[in-house]
Write a protein that holds these residues in place. Structure first.
Motif: not given
Length: 263
Positions: A150-156, A158-163
């Motif tokens: 999800v974070a990769g598809v929607f920049p902004g 944040s991979r770390s924040a979402s996970a």
């Protein structure tokens, strides 16, 4: 601005933001709006530079996992890291092959920053009501893998924040969630960089990319990433992530107010 200096600044920015829950990709795309656009290969590979930094920071933890396969807890933890990575690959690779590309305008990133900031504040409040555990469940492993996509598809986003915040809501404490997400990021980002590199070489050979500038940005991301992650790991022992959420919301609002419509 000279191209090499722009590349250096982008590398520093990537290293500083990759591990903070503020979206490194979002910041890179915002910066490139003024410093000049870079290829997807550039954006992905310098993220691997930051991931190299976290490999160094967690080298003792990684070594203990690799040499402690006779211990059930280590085997269990490695299996969950593998599951999270495989979920990301299984869902993310088809998205990539389908032709997904990073957005060319800043407004979607600004909205993702704002919504992500609100999500972080809500997640912190929910997590406080739960007795945080150092245990990572199989459910957390699977959903962390999906959150990375999800974070990769929607920049902004944040991979770390979402996970991290997803893991916290599901009952893992802040330190355990952060460590797990950071460790999952190692194979994820190295694999993404390798895939992007192979794609580029098959399509264009060694041409079409400023390799010297890419190497400079990679080195800068590694150095600043090492500093940033060491600082963050100390910070979260006594503080929560709320200041980062407020920063995201303020930055998103400023961008939406400042940019012309359509940018």
């Amino acid at each position: 601005m000279p191209d090499f200096l722009a590349a250096l600044l982008l590398g520093i920015l990537e290293g500083l933001t990759e591990f903070l829950p503020v979206s490194s990709t979002g910041h890179l795309l915002i910066a490139q709006h003024w410093l000049g656009a870079r290829s997807d290969l550039f954006n992905i590979v310098i993220q691997a530079g930051a991931i190299l930094a976290i490999t160094l920071v967690f080298r003792q933890r990684l070594w203990s996992l690799a040499t402690g396969l006779d211990q059930r807890d280590n085997r269990d933890y490695l299996a969950k890291l593998a599951v999270a990575f495989l979920v990301t690959a299984a869902v993310g690779l088809p998205v990539r092959l389908a032709g997904w590309e990073l957005p060319e305008t800043v407004s979607p990133i600004a909205w993702a920053l704002i919504l992500g900031g609100v999500w972080m504040i809500l997640a912190e409040r929910i997590a406080r009501r739960r007795p945080g555990s150092a245990h990572i469940t199989w459910t957390i492993a699977v959903l962390v893998g999906l959150a990375q996509v999800v974070a990769g598809v929607f920049p902004g986003t944040s991979r770390s924040a979402s996970a991290i915040f997803l893991a916290m809501i599901l009952g893992s404490n802040r330190s355990a969630s952060t460590e797990f997400v950071f460790l999952v990021g190692i194979p994820t980002m190295f694999a993404a960089s390798g895939f992007a590199l192979v794609e580029h070489l098959l399509a264009s050979g060694t041409g079409g990319e400023a390799w010297g500038e890419l190497a400079l940005a990679f080195a800068a991301a590694s150095a600043t990433g090492f500093i940033a992650v060491r600082w963050l790991l100390g910070y979260i022992k006594k503080h929560d992530y709320t200041p980062f959420a407020i920063y995201r919301i303020v930055l998103g609002v400023v961008l939406l107010a400042w940019l012309p419509i359509g940018e």
